[in-house]
Design a protein around this motif. Structure first.
Motif, PDB file in Angstrom:
ATOM      1  N   ASN A 161      14.375  72.334 -25.079  1.00  0.00           N
ATOM      2  CA  ASN A 161      14.258  73.503 -25.940  1.00  0.00           C
ATOM      3  C   ASN A 161      13.466  74.594 -25.235  1.00  0.00           C
ATOM      4  O   ASN A 161      12.417  74.337 -24.661  1.00  0.00           O
ATOM      5  N   LEU A 162      13.986  75.807 -25.272  1.00  0.00           N
ATOM      6  CA  LEU A 162      13.294  76.947 -24.686  1.00  0.00           C
ATOM      7  C   LEU A 162      12.260  77.423 -25.694  1.00  0.00           C
ATOM      8  O   LEU A 162      12.612  77.679 -26.849  1.00  0.00           O
ATOM      9  N   GLU A 163      11.024  77.523 -25.272  1.00  0.00           N
ATOM     10  CA  GLU A 163       9.998  77.886 -26.238  1.00  0.00           C
ATOM     11  C   GLU A 163       9.043  78.920 -25.671  1.00  0.00           C
ATOM     12  O   GLU A 163       8.813  78.974 -24.475  1.00  0.00           O
ATOM     13  N   LYS A 176      23.454  69.629 -13.899  1.00  0.00           N
ATOM     14  CA  LYS A 176      24.770  70.062 -13.450  1.00  0.00           C
ATOM     15  C   LYS A 176      25.047  71.498 -13.885  1.00  0.00           C
ATOM     16  O   LYS A 176      25.551  72.295 -13.115  1.00  0.00           O
ATOM     17  N   TYR A 177      24.715  71.827 -15.111  1.00  0.00           N
ATOM     18  CA  TYR A 177      25.078  73.133 -15.636  1.00  0.00           C
ATOM     19  C   TYR A 177      23.977  74.180 -15.500  1.00  0.00           C
ATOM     20  O   TYR A 177      24.112  75.282 -16.019  1.00  0.00           O
ATOM     21  N   CYS A 178      22.904  73.847 -14.783  1.00  0.00           N
ATOM     22  CA  CYS A 178      21.900  74.874 -14.527  1.00  0.00           C
ATOM     23  C   CYS A 178      22.379  75.761 -13.397  1.00  0.00           C
ATOM     24  O   CYS A 178      22.549  75.312 -12.270  1.00  0.00           O
ATOM     25  N   GLU A 179      22.576  77.026 -13.708  1.00  0.00           N
ATOM     26  CA  GLU A 179      23.120  77.930 -12.695  1.00  0.00           C
ATOM     27  C   GLU A 179      22.093  78.261 -11.616  1.00  0.00           C
ATOM     28  O   GLU A 179      22.447  78.764 -10.560  1.00  0.00           O
ATOM     29  N   MET A 180      20.812  77.993 -11.893  1.00  0.00           N
ATOM     30  CA  MET A 180      19.786  78.278 -10.892  1.00  0.00           C
ATOM     31  C   MET A 180      19.517  77.062 -10.004  1.00  0.00           C
ATOM     32  O   MET A 180      18.574  77.063  -9.210  1.00  0.00           O
ATOM     33  N   GLY A 181      20.297  76.036 -10.162  1.00  0.00           N
ATOM     34  CA  GLY A 181      20.151  74.868  -9.307  1.00  0.00           C
ATOM     35  C   GLY A 181      18.870  74.082  -9.561  1.00  0.00           C
ATOM     36  O   GLY A 181      18.412  73.348  -8.691  1.00  0.00           O
ATOM     37  N   ILE A 182      18.290  74.240 -10.745  1.00  0.00           N
ATOM     38  CA  ILE A 182      17.079  73.475 -11.053  1.00  0.00           C
ATOM     39  C   ILE A 182      17.492  72.065 -11.461  1.00  0.00           C
ATOM     40  O   ILE A 182      18.407  71.891 -12.253  1.00  0.00           O
ATOM     41  N   ASP A 183      16.823  71.078 -10.904  1.00  0.00           N
ATOM     42  CA  ASP A 183      17.137  69.706 -11.268  1.00  0.00           C
ATOM     43  C   ASP A 183      16.382  69.391 -12.564  1.00  0.00           C
ATOM     44  O   ASP A 183      15.352  68.736 -12.564  1.00  0.00           O
ATOM     45  N   VAL A 184      16.923  69.879 -13.658  1.00  0.00           N
ATOM     46  CA  VAL A 184      16.240  69.783 -14.945  1.00  0.00           C
ATOM     47  C   VAL A 184      15.968  68.323 -15.318  1.00  0.00           C
ATOM     48  O   VAL A 184      14.915  67.974 -15.843  1.00  0.00           O
ATOM     49  N   ARG A 185      16.937  67.463 -14.991  1.00  0.00           N
ATOM     50  CA  ARG A 185      16.785  66.051 -15.342  1.00  0.00           C
ATOM     51  C   ARG A 185      15.533  65.446 -14.725  1.00  0.00           C
ATOM     52  O   ARG A 185      14.904  64.569 -15.330  1.00  0.00           O
ATOM     53  N   ARG A 192       8.385  78.204 -21.519  1.00  0.00           N
ATOM     54  CA  ARG A 192       8.672  76.961 -20.807  1.00  0.00           C
ATOM     55  C   ARG A 192       9.760  76.224 -21.570  1.00  0.00           C
ATOM     56  O   ARG A 192      10.067  76.551 -22.714  1.00  0.00           O
ATOM     57  N   ILE A 193      10.349  75.236 -20.927  1.00  0.00           N
ATOM     58  CA  ILE A 193      11.329  74.407 -21.612  1.00  0.00           C
ATOM     59  C   ILE A 193      10.635  73.104 -21.953  1.00  0.00           C
ATOM     60  O   ILE A 193      10.084  72.445 -21.071  1.00  0.00           O
ATOM     61  N   THR A 194      10.611  72.771 -23.219  1.00  0.00           N
ATOM     62  CA  THR A 194       9.931  71.533 -23.591  1.00  0.00           C
ATOM     63  C   THR A 194      10.945  70.405 -23.713  1.00  0.00           C
ATOM     64  O   THR A 194      12.124  70.617 -23.951  1.00  0.00           O
ATOM     65  N   SER A 243      12.152  80.020 -11.127  1.00  0.00           N
ATOM     66  CA  SER A 243      13.517  80.521 -11.036  1.00  0.00           C
ATOM     67  C   SER A 243      14.276  80.464 -12.353  1.00  0.00           C
ATOM     68  O   SER A 243      15.305  81.111 -12.497  1.00  0.00           O
ATOM     69  N   CYS A 244      13.807  79.689 -13.334  1.00  0.00           N
ATOM     70  CA  CYS A 244      14.571  79.521 -14.578  1.00  0.00           C
ATOM     71  C   CYS A 244      14.799  80.866 -15.260  1.00  0.00           C
ATOM     72  O   CYS A 244      13.873  81.586 -15.576  1.00  0.00           O
ATOM     73  N   VAL A 245      16.072  81.198 -15.488  1.00  0.00           N
ATOM     74  CA  VAL A 245      16.393  82.474 -16.122  1.00  0.00           C
ATOM     75  C   VAL A 245      16.541  82.341 -17.636  1.00  0.00           C
ATOM     76  O   VAL A 245      16.960  83.279 -18.304  1.00  0.00           O
ATOM     77  N   GLY A 246      16.265  81.160 -18.159  1.00  0.00           N
ATOM     78  CA  GLY A 246      16.293  81.000 -19.607  1.00  0.00           C
ATOM     79  C   GLY A 246      17.653  81.212 -20.233  1.00  0.00           C
ATOM     80  O   GLY A 246      17.759  81.664 -21.371  1.00  0.00           O
ATOM     81  N   CYS A 247      18.697  80.861 -19.496  1.00  0.00           N
ATOM     82  CA  CYS A 247      20.042  81.032 -20.050  1.00  0.00           C
ATOM     83  C   CYS A 247      20.261  80.085 -21.223  1.00  0.00           C
ATOM     84  O   CYS A 247      21.140  80.304 -22.047  1.00  0.00           O
ATOM     85  N   GLY A 248      19.497  79.003 -21.267  1.00  0.00           N
ATOM     86  CA  GLY A 248      19.592  78.090 -22.402  1.00  0.00           C
ATOM     87  C   GLY A 248      20.723  77.090 -22.292  1.00  0.00           C
ATOM     88  O   GLY A 248      20.966  76.319 -23.220  1.00  0.00           O
ATOM     89  N   MET A 249      21.397  77.076 -21.157  1.00  0.00           N
ATOM     90  CA  MET A 249      22.562  76.207 -21.083  1.00  0.00           C
ATOM     91  C   MET A 249      22.179  74.742 -20.963  1.00  0.00           C
ATOM     92  O   MET A 249      22.875  73.872 -21.460  1.00  0.00           O
ATOM     93  N   CYS A 250      21.040  74.451 -20.297  1.00  0.00           N
ATOM     94  CA  CYS A 250      20.624  73.055 -20.187  1.00  0.00           C
ATOM     95  C   CYS A 250      20.413  72.484 -21.575  1.00  0.00           C
ATOM     96  O   CYS A 250      20.822  71.372 -21.880  1.00  0.00           O
ATOM     97  N   SER A 251      19.814  73.296 -22.436  1.00  0.00           N
ATOM     98  CA  SER A 251      19.569  72.852 -23.801  1.00  0.00           C
ATOM     99  C   SER A 251      20.874  72.693 -24.565  1.00  0.00           C
ATOM    100  O   SER A 251      21.050  71.767 -25.349  1.00  0.00           O
TER     101      SER A 251
HETATM  102  S1  SF4 Z   1      17.484  77.717 -19.097  1.00  0.00           S
HETATM  103 FE1  SF4 Z   1      19.185  78.047 -17.665  1.00  0.00          FE
HETATM  104  S2  SF4 Z   1      18.164  78.536 -15.738  1.00  0.00           S
HETATM  105 FE2  SF4 Z   1      16.606  77.636 -17.031  1.00  0.00          FE
HETATM  106  S3  SF4 Z   1      16.615  75.467 -16.485  1.00  0.00           S
HETATM  107 FE3  SF4 Z   1      17.999  75.720 -18.234  1.00  0.00          FE
HETATM  108  S4  SF4 Z   1      20.022  75.982 -17.356  1.00  0.00           S
HETATM  109 FE4  SF4 Z   1      18.523  76.339 -15.709  1.00  0.00          FE
END
Ligand code: SF4
Ligand SMILES: Cc1cc2nc3c(=O)[nH]c(=O)nc-3n(C[C@H](O)[C@H](O)[C@H](O)COP(=O)(O)OP(=O)(O)OC[C@H]3O[C@@H](n4cnc5c(N)ncnc54)[C@H](O)[C@@H]3O)c2cc1C
Ligand code: SF4
Lengths: 456, 462
Positions: free
Chosen positions: B421-423, B382-391, B366-368, B404-412
């Protein structure tokens, strides 16, 4: 029974949070949020990213139009010109009069201007509102060079914005160090060096004296205290902000200081009128905190406490420990608790840094009890909850250092600096050696061992 | 002293000489490639020209990419993305989109028109698998070159983040070896086609009866390949997804994700963040999953019992056309500059659907969110490529556990306040935790049982 709405003036983070939190607690009461700047609430802290082309303005709107509609929070874009306490009403720019049952003033701040000659010339501006963003956007089209006045957080953001468009920046800082009123010397030095790395012409101990117009009536150059003349097309006035209350000066019965005076429940001196966020000033500040709290987080917290009070559950403001964060170009900064530039009476400091990698860690603690009182991290991410716990529980510094990895919030694979920090502590404190606690085990095997009761 | 070493002229946001030089070389290389379509080059020259083209494309791309990101110190480099014509759906973006889409259409349905280009790739094909190129080889080679060059660019762009560096290396190597070299080396040794990083349901062909027969004939190697496919989807996938989330596949191994995160990186922000898109996603992705399952079962059943084979063959054909070609290729990749990079991964990929179900319901990933540090700026969404409204989650202090989160880590990475943080911590620490601004920390910690509560327990000091 048609009740009058709760009216909120200002849709910044304080106003918007108040609206949301009131709705959560009181499903029936009508809520009206009025703001002159925009119709929808947006994140002011993201203005720089819009200018730099990371995001569009719509991306900074934290809640959609739909959200407000679904929550039956009515929005109105208009400037309020006065409050008529005796009628429980406010008056808008266009003469419209609206009655309220409760009124919340969350009007935020405006940039400081200290009476510099030429401060109102086109091209000279602060950076606070959407209108400011539009103005600098316009000036940037032709500008080659800019001068920024006042080295604080908004100044750094403005510097980063302008160079992203290839506009040169001269940064006038009054102090000997960058943001020296808040940052200790070492951190300030690191930030200063990093600013140079981004090709900013950073000048310490110099001040703006005058802004001079050119033939086109726009900013053409500035004169400084040291007698320098700097040609420029933009002057950024980023020497702090003050509460946006000038329009309230003549309001009868409303006590004002630098901001709108409030008690610990955000009550102003007028009945049924409350104030939160950047514009509120505590008549009696909470111990260890400032009378006016001008950050995002406090606006959010104050609004939440007020919503609780308005819903009938009186709550005195108790925000817990202080915290804040910022980013200086590429260096992230977080702070928890209170870290003054110089340790307070009876406090000691432990500081570690890696100048090469632009990382630092500073902890302040009480000499007698060893309890930690505050921490600054640069280039490292630390966990809010863990520090909040350590500081409120007066955890001794040696224990904190021992368990430091628990506070680490860096992304995976980032180099762990805790061993280096411990090493420095141990060299400096031969009589108080700290051994790292075994790393938190999270893997499959440690879980297995735990279930088999082999390790604790 | 420092001052002298730093000029006070900020880097020019426009293309500088070095970048232009790189683009020029890249342009000539691509023009040569285009020329090969029309068989412009004399046969004697073709081979050397191919190598010249390869050099120009790779070197030009690298010079441009490295210069672009080394112009400024390590850190987030998203300046002017919303204004640049290529990354903000401007004329350039549309042009590139149309070119790639056209290429896909011709490539899938009228391959005879790209015969010239296929022949142009003969030298590389000879080198790798000792036989002339074909349409698939050419495509694979081009894809791999794209991932290599743009992957190197991505590494330099994100050089401040070790997560991104290591992850990008992984997708580059995975594409180069698992998806490209190994399959063709196998072929060179007359073994069946085998790309170890693709398995059912994404690569449904591996589980089709004809392939099965094929593998049976190939003896031990065939058995291994079939066994690999079964073990990967039935055993390895659930286990790895339980521990690390779907990212171990989508962002570390898969070639589709690999292309998105390398060649597609400057379009990641175009993904649709609306609720509508999310609703559509949930319908479309599980529809495809059901489709592939039904199709696979139907094909097997009809083959085994010799029932209505036409219908199942038809089903397979429709699936191959609609999902394999149109969704994954034409729309999934061709529309990068318009819809963003992970359109296929988000709306169509049946593998992502399976991984997503495991991730959502049975995974430690999960992303904490870091307490209440979020300033609602919107960079993460904005930078989530999966269109997740992380905010949406972050500003409420909530953890993010989305299928859908692919864990690209870009939001972090892009978060300016270090909030995300991806954990993969143990599940027992995974309680949904909302940072409540009202509660003071004591009640907060007691009631919600945050990690920190145990962290701060008084301990006997040694
Ligand atoms: S890790 Fe990547 S896919 Fe998952 S929420 Fe963050 S930006 Fe989106
Ligand atoms: C560029 C920038 C970056 C920042 N970055 C950070 C950061 O990183 N972290 C942090 O903690 N803080 C940051 N801050 C400070 C933070 O944004 C403020 O503390 C916070 O936004 C204050 O919120 P507020 O709701 O009190 O007021 P505001 O956000 O100022 O909202 C007040 C609103 O009321 C409107 N208004 C005022 N008077 C009237 C009237 N008479 N009629 C109608 N409408 C009226 C205003 O137009 C405005 O829209 C930053 C500020 C700026 C300008
Ligand atoms: S990027 Fe970070 S600060 Fe900005 S909205 Fe997302 S979590 Fe919040």
């Amino acid at each position: 029974m048609a009740t009058q709405p709760i009216i909120i003036i200002g849709n910044g983070v304080a106003g918007a949070t108040a609206a949301r939190e009131i709705r959560k607690r009181m499903s029936e009461v009508p809520i009206l949020m009025i703001s002159g700047e925009t119709e929808l609430h947006y994140s002011r802290t993201a203005l720089m990213y819009v200018f730099m082309g990371h995001m569009n303005f719509e991306d900074t709107e934290a809640y959609s139009r739909d959200f407000w509609r679904k929550n039956r929070i009515e929005l109105k874009q208009a400037w309020v010109t006065s409050i008529r306490g005796e009628d429980k009403a406010i008056e808008l720019e266009n003469g419209e009069v609206l009655e309220y049952s409760e009124l919340i003033l969350a009007t935020g701040s405006i940039p400081n201007k200290f009476g510099w000659p030429g401060q109102d010339l086109p091209g000279a501006q602060g950076l606070y509102s959407k209108q400011d963003l539009e103005e600098v956007e316009e000036s940037a089209k032709t500008a080659k060079h800019a001068v920024l006045v006042g080295g604080g957080l908004i100044g750094v953001e403005m510097a980063e914005m302008l160079i992203s468009r290839g506009i040169g920046v001269t940064f006038l800082v009054r102090e000997k160090n960058f943001w020296g009123s808040v940052l200790p010397f070492e951190e300030s030095r690191m930030v200063g060096k990093h600013i140079l790395e981004h090709h900013i012409d950073l000048r310490y101990e110099d001040e703006l004296v005058e802004i001079v117009a050119g033939d086109n009536g726009r900013v053409a150059k500035v004169l400084t205290k040291k007698g320098k003349e700097i040609p420029c097309e933009i002057v950024g006035l980023t020497a702090g902000v003050r509460p946006n209350i000038d329009w309230l000066r003549d309001t009868e019965g409303l006590e004002l200081g630098r901001g709108i005076k409030v008690d610990h429940y955000f009550r102003t001196s007028m009945p049924n009128v409350w104030s939160i966020g950047d514009c509120a000033e505590f008549t009696e500040p909470l111990p260890g905190r400032r009378p006016i709290e001008q950050v995002w987080y406090t606006g959010k917290m104050q609004a939440t406490f007020l919503a609780e009070t308005l819903s009938g559950n009186e709550r005195e403001y108790s925000p817990g420990i202080w915290w804040n964060s910022a980013k200086f170009f590429d260096i992230e900064y977080q702070t928890y608790g209170v870290v003054m530039p110089k340790p307070k009476e009876g406090e000691e400091v432990f500081f570690w840094e890696d100048q090469e990698r632009k990382l630092s860690f500073r902890v302040h603690f009480e000499t007698a009890s060893r309890a930690v009182t505050g921490v600054n991290v640069f280039g490292l991410r630390h966990r809010h909850q863990v520090w909040e716990h350590w500081i409120s529980e007066k955890t001794p510094v040696t224990e904190v250092l021992e368990r430091l990895p628990e506070a680490n919030f860096d992304p995976e694979f980032f180099r762990q600096v805790e061993p280096e920090i411990l090493e420095k502590w141990n060299t400096q404190h031969p009589d108080q050696q700290v051994k790292a606690a075994p790393a938190a085990k999270k893997g499959l095997f440690s879980q297995l061992l735990k279930t088999l009761n082999i390790t604790s | 002293m420092i001052r002298e070493s730093h000029s006070i002229v900020p880097p020019d946001p426009q293309l500088d000489k070095v970048q232009r030089l790189g683009l020029f070389a890249l342009g000539i290389g691509l023009a040569m490639l285009f020329g090969s379509l029309f068989k412009f080059f004399s046969p004697q020259l073709t081979e050397s020209l191919f190598w010249v083209m390869l050099l120009l494309v790779m070197a030009g791309g690298l010079v441009y990419g490295l210069r672009t990101h080394l112009k400024r110190p390590a850190g987030i480099q998203n300046n002017n993305i919303t204004r640049s014509s290529i990354s903000a759906r401007g004329a350039l973006g549309w042009t590139v989109g149309i070119i790639i889409t056209t290429f896909y259409v011709v490539y899938y349905w009228w391959p005879e028109h790209i015969e010239g280009m296929v022949r142009f790739f003969d030298p590389l094909s000879q080198l790798i698998r000792s036989k002339p190129a074909d349409q698939w080889f050419t495509y694979g080679a081009f894809y791999t070159i794209g991932v290599l060059v743009m992957g190197t660019k991505a590494i330099v762009k994100y050089r401040h983040s070790r997560y991104q560096i290591i992850r990008t290396c992984s997708i580059i190597l995975s594409q180069l070896f698992l998806a490209f070299l190994i399959p063709y080396w196998m072929e060179a040794f007359n073994k069946p086609y085998f790309a170890p990083n693709y398995f059912w349901p994404l690569e449904y062909k591996v589980m089709m009866p004809d392939k099965f027969e094929n593998l049976k004939e190939a003896g031990t190697v065939g058995q291994f390949i079939f066994g690999w496919a079964v073990v990967m989807i039935l055993l390895v996938t659930p286990i790895l997804t339980y521990f690390y989330g779907k990212r171990w596949y989508c962002s570390w191994v898969c070639g589709c994700g690999g292309l998105a995160n390398t060649a597609g990186d400057s379009w990641r922000q175009l993904s649709d963040k609306s609720l509508k898109a999310w609703n559509f996603e949930r319908i479309s992705i599980y529809t495809v999953l059901v489709f592939v399952i039904v199709m696979t079962v139907a094909v097997w059943v009809t083959t085994a019992f010799h029932l209505i084979p036409e219908t199942s063959a038809q089903l397979r054909k429709v699936y191959g056309f609609l999902v394999g070609s149109v969704m994954a290729g034409v729309v999934g990749t061709g529309f990068y500059p318009i819809l963003g990079t992970r359109t296929w991964c988000r709306f169509g990929c049946p593998m992502a659907a399976v991984l997503g179900i495991i991730q959502r319901f049975k995974s430690r990933f999960r992303i904490t969110t870091n307490g209440a540090q979020c300033i609602s700026c919107g960079n993460c969404s904005k930078y989530c490529e999966m269109g997740i409204d992380v905010r949406w989650y972050a500003q409420r202090g909530q953890d993010i556990a989305r299928a859908s989160c692919v864990g690209c880590g870009m939001c972090s990475a892009v978060c300016p306040r270090g909030v995300l943080n991806l954990e993969n911590g143990p599940v027992d620490q995974r309680e949904e935790y909302t940072f409540d601004l009202l509660e003071d920390f004591k009640s907060r910690h007691k009631e919600k049982g945050v990690q920190a509560a145990s962290a701060g327990k008084p301990k006997a000091k040694g």
